[in-house]
Design an enzyme around this catalytic site. Structure first.
Site, mmCIF file in Angstrom:
data_model
loop_
_atom_site.group_PDB
_atom_site.id
_atom_site.type_symbol
_atom_site.label_atom_id
_atom_site.label_comp_id
_atom_site.label_asym_id
_atom_site.label_seq_id
_atom_site.Cartn_x
_atom_site.Cartn_y
_atom_site.Cartn_z
ATOM 1 N N GLU C 60 10.341 17.024 -16.291
ATOM 2 C CA GLU C 60 11.071 16.099 -15.751
ATOM 3 C C GLU C 60 12.451 15.775 -16.841
ATOM 4 O O GLU C 60 13.559 15.457 -16.234
ATOM 5 C CB GLU C 60 10.523 14.567 -15.946
ATOM 6 C CG GLU C 60 9.589 14.531 -14.748
ATOM 7 C CD GLU C 60 8.225 15.265 -14.840
ATOM 8 O OE1 GLU C 60 8.164 15.657 -16.167
ATOM 9 O OE2 GLU C 60 7.307 15.099 -13.932
ATOM 10 N N ALA C 84 7.464 8.259 -9.183
ATOM 11 C CA ALA C 84 8.381 7.495 -9.904
ATOM 12 C C ALA C 84 7.818 7.228 -11.347
ATOM 13 O O ALA C 84 8.320 7.011 -12.468
ATOM 14 C CB ALA C 84 8.746 6.072 -9.532
ATOM 15 N N HIS C 129 0.113 6.253 -10.179
ATOM 16 C CA HIS C 129 0.783 6.947 -9.124
ATOM 17 C C HIS C 129 1.400 5.591 -8.077
ATOM 18 O O HIS C 129 1.348 5.969 -6.784
ATOM 19 C CB HIS C 129 -0.067 7.707 -8.206
ATOM 20 C CG HIS C 129 -0.400 8.901 -8.778
ATOM 21 N ND1 HIS C 129 -1.178 8.957 -9.953
ATOM 22 C CD2 HIS C 129 0.118 10.118 -8.836
ATOM 23 C CE1 HIS C 129 -1.599 10.121 -10.237
ATOM 24 N NE2 HIS C 129 -0.532 11.022 -9.919
HETATM 25 C C1 LIG Z 1 4.927 14.037 -16.222
HETATM 26 C C2 LIG Z 1 4.265 14.319 -15.005
HETATM 27 N N1 LIG Z 1 4.822 15.025 -14.080
HETATM 28 C C3 LIG Z 1 4.307 15.385 -12.942
HETATM 29 C C4 LIG Z 1 3.237 15.000 -12.696
HETATM 30 C C5 LIG Z 1 2.481 15.424 -11.170
HETATM 31 N N2 LIG Z 1 1.608 16.678 -11.474
HETATM 32 C C6 LIG Z 1 0.375 16.250 -11.537
HETATM 33 S S1 LIG Z 1 -0.649 17.572 -11.992
HETATM 34 C C7 LIG Z 1 0.747 18.713 -11.862
HETATM 35 C C8 LIG Z 1 0.619 20.091 -12.092
HETATM 36 C C9 LIG Z 1 -0.087 20.432 -13.338
HETATM 37 O O1 LIG Z 1 -0.203 21.922 -13.478
HETATM 38 P P1 LIG Z 1 -0.672 22.556 -14.591
HETATM 39 O O2 LIG Z 1 -0.460 22.059 -15.907
HETATM 40 O O3 LIG Z 1 -0.691 23.972 -14.629
HETATM 41 O O4 LIG Z 1 -2.441 22.019 -14.499
HETATM 42 P P2 LIG Z 1 -3.223 22.461 -13.349
HETATM 43 O O5 LIG Z 1 -3.287 21.226 -12.534
HETATM 44 O O6 LIG Z 1 -2.858 23.510 -12.962
HETATM 45 O O7 LIG Z 1 -4.756 22.266 -13.940
HETATM 46 C C10 LIG Z 1 1.793 17.909 -11.573
HETATM 47 C C11 LIG Z 1 3.182 18.543 -11.379
HETATM 48 C C12 LIG Z 1 2.408 14.602 -13.701
HETATM 49 N N3 LIG Z 1 0.810 14.323 -13.462
HETATM 50 N N4 LIG Z 1 2.929 14.189 -14.659
#
Ligand SMILES: Cc1ncc(C[n+]2csc(CCOP(=O)(O)OP(=O)(O)O)c2C)c(N)n1
Ligand SMILES: Cc1ncc(C[n+]2csc(CCOP(=O)(O)OP(=O)(O)O)c2C)c(N)n1
Ligand SMILES: [Mg+2]
Ligand SMILES: [Mg+2]
Lengths: 327, 337, 327, 337
Positions: C60, C84, C129
């Site tokens: 972010e 947010a 969320h």
């Molecule tokens: C700071 C933040 N930004 C966005 C999100 C939304 N989000 C939740 S899981 C995810 C993807 C995570 O990918 P990865 O780190 O590869 O883990 P995976 O889910 O593939 O195990 C996102 C973008 C979040 N939880 N935290």
């Protein structure tokens, strides 16, 4: 009682708490060998060593996050943000993590940690070494915010903060560091978090403030006495949790309230205080609640005439009190 | 890697010093994790639980890693997929189902957090949040505390490969490196961060390769092989306990299901790719290994499946009946009371 | 006029602005191929390609910081924060950089960028969320904050935000996405940033709100009409800059004000609105200014009974209005 | 590195394609930067200006780097020590003194910001702030815009070695790597971050080594040698313009003075160490080089010093007389007016 400066009160509190409890340690940028850029941790490195007075890399998120981890484990970290303006990279750790740890784990885990940060202006610090940051954290339940104005309160409140079971943001007005001196007992004492204090009794107008502007209010009150205006001054000391009773009592005392802070007006903490009063003591009011605060510009500029224009001072506070008194 | 003489006769797990019972237990835990997870999807699709986030495809990584730690003293800062790790450390199928149903008895948060947001004081698992990668710094803080207190535990934190690009990763690895802390950073690379594949996510393509920039070992392992993961984590933990500092491990596998029950992975990946990955599914491969070395038979395998099915049934029934927290709980535990 | 949903209004505004101005582009997590986890950017990748609809790494601070750099150069980035709640890692970039760029460069450089973020609860999103984040940014001069409640306002305000010369935080209530539908013209139009709108005329009690709770207020007003209580409803739409005239007018209209928001009470934006009213329309008030808001707990829990307890609803708003009416 | 035949006869700067005039200009700019900086300390100690933050010790890095860029189209996101870079791009001694005195005419911010907070639209230098490392992402954003608009400029951002540990460094390098952007990340390693030495700051000890984790070249150069820096930046810029993506450069030198006028460096480093570093001072070494190759003589060197002394005098006098901004300026330019 010895008279010491505001910053010495910080140092003494840290030193005595580190002596009292082995779990207490200090971490931050330049806090060790250098004793802090303001010298707030002066002497601690020598007394307690590199393990308990940790010079960290230049990484505020890590300072906060590592302190959170250590505090969850059971330590009592006191983290320093070199300037309050530089707490922003740690915002996620403080807001999403420290403040929510107890709630989200249903009281299983918690973060007894203190984050100290020098804030405020009037020191030629320009946009990024002068900001007030309390409003950015005041709406974050789970966090406590302490903003003392006198050496006595600094020492007593910092000790309380270190002994507290929850994360405390401890904001020190850097202009007060060497400007404000006061009596401080040599024996151990604490000042409870969450209690405001009447710093001056009066009958005509109530001023509610904290930090440097509290001193402007006291100065203004002193001078206005000669004009026959009697000013009641309440020092919030802690803004979260807020001492609602003290605020309402101070309101009732005069029926006219002026809230003063250096932080910008809009979105500033004065709004909360005002809302609280008008919700709970509306019929005790003899005049509109007034706020006197920093202007709604991003921060305090460097050039002396601009800095002066931004800063409050006893004159500006006097004028505002006089207006209310005459209302 | 094992002593010269007996390499050919010794099985891989024996060479690692693992008994037959131990690897069977590993498999059992992987299977339990999978079955709990699969049941949750069914419950979600039946409208009984609002949300699922899966461990499917990462069981070998999680179970292999957790087995290599000391479950009596080591600390965990896991992430939302680490069901397998939590089972090894002591949580039960019932705990998972209570969490899925958001019941008061749920051990992580009493229903305050979404499923997958682990935290359990009994097992030294620090409560996690949703913003990714924040937990990494908590693990560093725990390791710092351990070092200050002259304890010999290690902390392990896990995170996705997408999450490894957050600033907190960098700050955490650097801090741990400077202070030579007993912490293991384990990236569970499942090739996607929701819809974003590694190529759009990870400059250079390797998380492990970033280790050396912090002066620490950066080790790549096959995340579908619990024994390979076990070995890497065991060695990292041994180094950490000896005061030799942190290790970065990247275990690569594949996310076999959509990101969560709110996702539709057909919008961003070919289902053929998923099918390919299923062939390497650790549950298939490890089962075959156990059969090959004679630890598991068709019968004992089937029996295990039945047993686990029962456990999951029971857990589900229990959780479904269990009460919600009282609304008044909304207001408690903001501060110490 | 076609009736579309709140989220479709977002998509349409983005699409039309991207067609209108080549400098406009979208970046964020999963906004491209996937079209956003809420599908707000659905179809844009196909129409404008990977260069103008950028799937970023999961970072972010980089999303905000890169958008700032690109906007300073002269582009018109629209960055999405997936929720947010996940804007916190970008806090430093938004507060220290975007908001201060114009001021600190004496009007030489500036950031015409939009940061969109779905906020708010009632969707089983649990602690992280569901949060409202406006109070964390409302005290940051240099930033504008838009929080529309209807598809018409969403589309018109998002267009204005994209065309604005300053950074705009555009907060979309995620519960409204598919719940709230409304008429939206097919031809190009904008809604000016900084203007509140009376969404219902009434004489007995004024409700000031924005976002999802605005709809609760409208629903409550409708039902209370049958009880003979006439409710005046003001939709702030933009909270920074704040439409002070509209607030004071709406106050004068009934003399009784209820401020409603989903964000926590303490430190919430309602305090600012209340302070403003009591400072400027004190003698027009027939009753204390009341605030109805989310409780002072860190965030909304997951378990349905707890989420329900946290959330406001038309019933709670009705009760508060009734109390004021009877005052 | 130069063509085979003539290596022995060709001077280093000729081998780099630099004319005598060009290297003389480099030296001149380094010297000007140094003299402005020294004067500011005097003014500060005399109570005439509230604050100084220095380039001393880093002039070779800054001037060498800026010379390697295209001053008509490339973009800069510098940090507070980059006086040398700003002079190359077009700011004058007068600009610096106006800034030191916080006068209205000061080009970076009209006196709103501290000295060293550069920003100048004339020269495509984006306004910087005090929180470190944020500017790195802005440079990435500019590079992204350039790529989108099919321009062939590059952006260069600089930062200290301490600052390179901030999360924004990681996120920025990763983003630039994934999108293969024309950006140059230049770390000016001066061995201290205020009082904190590299050993307590930088796990692994090398910023450059971190480049490969992002799949980009990570290049270490002697920050006291303007020609070495020039070459590295020139090559990085050429790669960037060809679409070959970002480069990380670490130029190591030494901070010859305290962190700022508010600092007292005797509290954390031996003055002997500073003395040692002064022997490698680029101004001494580069002067010697120019003398050795016959471009500078004792006389022309002295003449240059005099000329620069004049410039600094004049700039100081001008700035000291120049008016402050009007107090009403406090309220302007929060938003577009
Ligand atoms: C700071 C933040 N930004 C966005 C999100 C939304 N989000 C939740 S899981 C995810 C993807 C995570 O990918 P990865 O780190 O590869 O883990 P995976 O889910 O593939 O195990 C996102 C973008 C979040 N939880 N935290
Ligand atoms: C985010 C942030 N934290 C802290 C500071 C205070 N600070 C200013 S300069 C500095 C040290 C910077 O060291 P380095 O990056 O090595 O650059 P140098 O000053 O040595 O050139 C610190 C800690 C800051 N400006 N920003
Ligand atoms: Mg992943
Ligand atoms: Mg440095």
């Amino acid at each position: 009682m010895p008279v010491i400066s505001y910053i010495d009160a910080v140092t003494q509190a840290l030193q005595e708490e580190m002596q009292r409890d082995e779990k207490v340690f200090v971490l931050g940028e330049d806090v060790g060998v250098r004793g802090g850029v303001f010298r707030a941790t002066d002497g601690l490195y020598k007394e307690f060593g590199a393990e308990r007075v940790i010079d960290t890399p230049l990484t505020e998120s890590a300072i906060a996050g590592v302190a959170i981890g250590a505090s969850v484990y059971g330590m009592r970290p006191v983290a320093e943000m070199q300037f309050a303006d530089f707490i922003m990279p740690a915002y996620n750790q403080i807001v999403s993590e420290a403040a929510k740890m107890r709630y989200r784990s249903n009281n299983t885990w918690y973060c007894p940690l203190v984050i100290r940060a020098p804030y405020g202006g009037g020191v030629h610090g320009a946009l990024y070494h002068s900001q007030s940051v309390e409003k950015l954290f005041a709406g974050v339940p789970g966090l406590k915010i302490v903003m003392p104005s006198t050496p006595y309160d600094v020492k007593g409140l910092l000790k309380s903060a270190i002994r507290d079971e929850d994360p405390v943001l401890f904001l020190e007005h850097k202009r007060c560091y060497r400007l404000i001196k006061g009596e401080v007992p040599t024996e151990d004492y604490t000042v409870p978090i969450g209690e405001a204090e009447v710093k001056r009794e009066g009958d005509d107008v109530t001023v509610i403030s904290y930090g440097l502007t509290l001193h402007f209010a006291l100065k203004a009150a002193e001078e206005l006495e000669k004009e026959g205006i009697s000013v009641h001054v309440l020092d919030l000391r802690t803004i979260i949790p807020l001492d609602k009773e003290a605020i309402l009592e101070a309101t009732v005392k005069t029926g006219k309230v002026l809230i003063v802070h250096e932080d910008n007006l809009t979105g500033g903490f004065g709004g909360e205080v005002s809302a609280l009063i008008s919700e709970n003591a509306f019929f005790e009011l003899d005049a509109p609640i007034r706020r006197l605060a920093g202007p709604d510009v991003p921060a305090m500029p460097y050039s002396p005439p601009l800095e002066k224009e931004f800063m409050l001072n006893p004159e500006k506070v006097k004028t505002a009190i006089r207006e209310l008194a005459e209302f | 890697m094992g002593s010269e003489e007996s390499v050919m006769e010794t099985s891989r797990h024996e060479a690692l010093g693992l008994s037959d019972d131990q690897v069977l237990e590993m498999y059992r835990t992987m299977l339990l994790a999978r079955k709990i997870d699969e049941r949750m999807w069914l419950l979600n699709r039946a409208g009984k639980i609002p949300f699922v986030i899966s461990c499917q495809g990462q069981e070998a990584t999680q179970v292999g890693a957790a087995f290599a730690l000391d479950r009596e003293k080591d600390w965990l800062c896991p992430y939302y997929r680490d069901l397998g790790m939590m089972l090894v450390f002591g949580q039960t199928a019932k705990d998972q189902m209570l969490s899925a149903f958001a019941r008061a008895e749920e051990p992580n948060s009493a229903g305050r957090q979404m499923p997958g947001h682990y935290g359990d004081k009994r097992f030294r698992v620090i409560s996690g949040s949703s913003p990714v990668t924040t937990q990494l710094l908590h693990a560093v803080g725990v390791a710092l505390a351990g070092k200050m207190e002259k304890k010999d535990f290690v902390s392990l934190t896990s995170f996705g490969e997408g999450s490894s690009n957050q600033g907190d990763f960098h700050e955490g690895l650097n801090f741990a490196g400077v202070h030579n802390l007993p912490v293991i950073f384990m990236c569970e690379n499942n090739k996607y961060a929701i819809s974003v594949p590694i190529e759009k996510q990870l400059a250079g393509g390797s998380v492990a390769a970033r280790g050396q920039g912090y002066g620490m070992p950066g080790i790549s392992v096959d995340g579908n092989d619990p024994l390979e993961v076990y070995e890497a984590v065991r060695d990292a933990a041994a180094r950490a306990r000896k005061g030799e500092g942190p290790t970065l491990i990247e275990a690569t596998a594949y996310r076999l299901v959509p990101h969560s029950s709110d996702d539709d992975d057909r919008t961003y990946r070919e289902m053929g790719e998923v099918e390919e990955a299923r062939k390497k599914d650790s549950l298939v491969q490890f089962k075959k290994y156990l059969e090959d070395v004679g630890i598991l038979s068709t019968e004992s395998g089937a029996e295990l499946e039945r047993e686990i099915g029962h456990i999951v049934d029971e857990a589900t029934e229990y959780a479904e009946q269990a009460p919600y927290p009282d609304p008044s709980e909304t207001y408690t535990h903001v501060y110490a009371e």
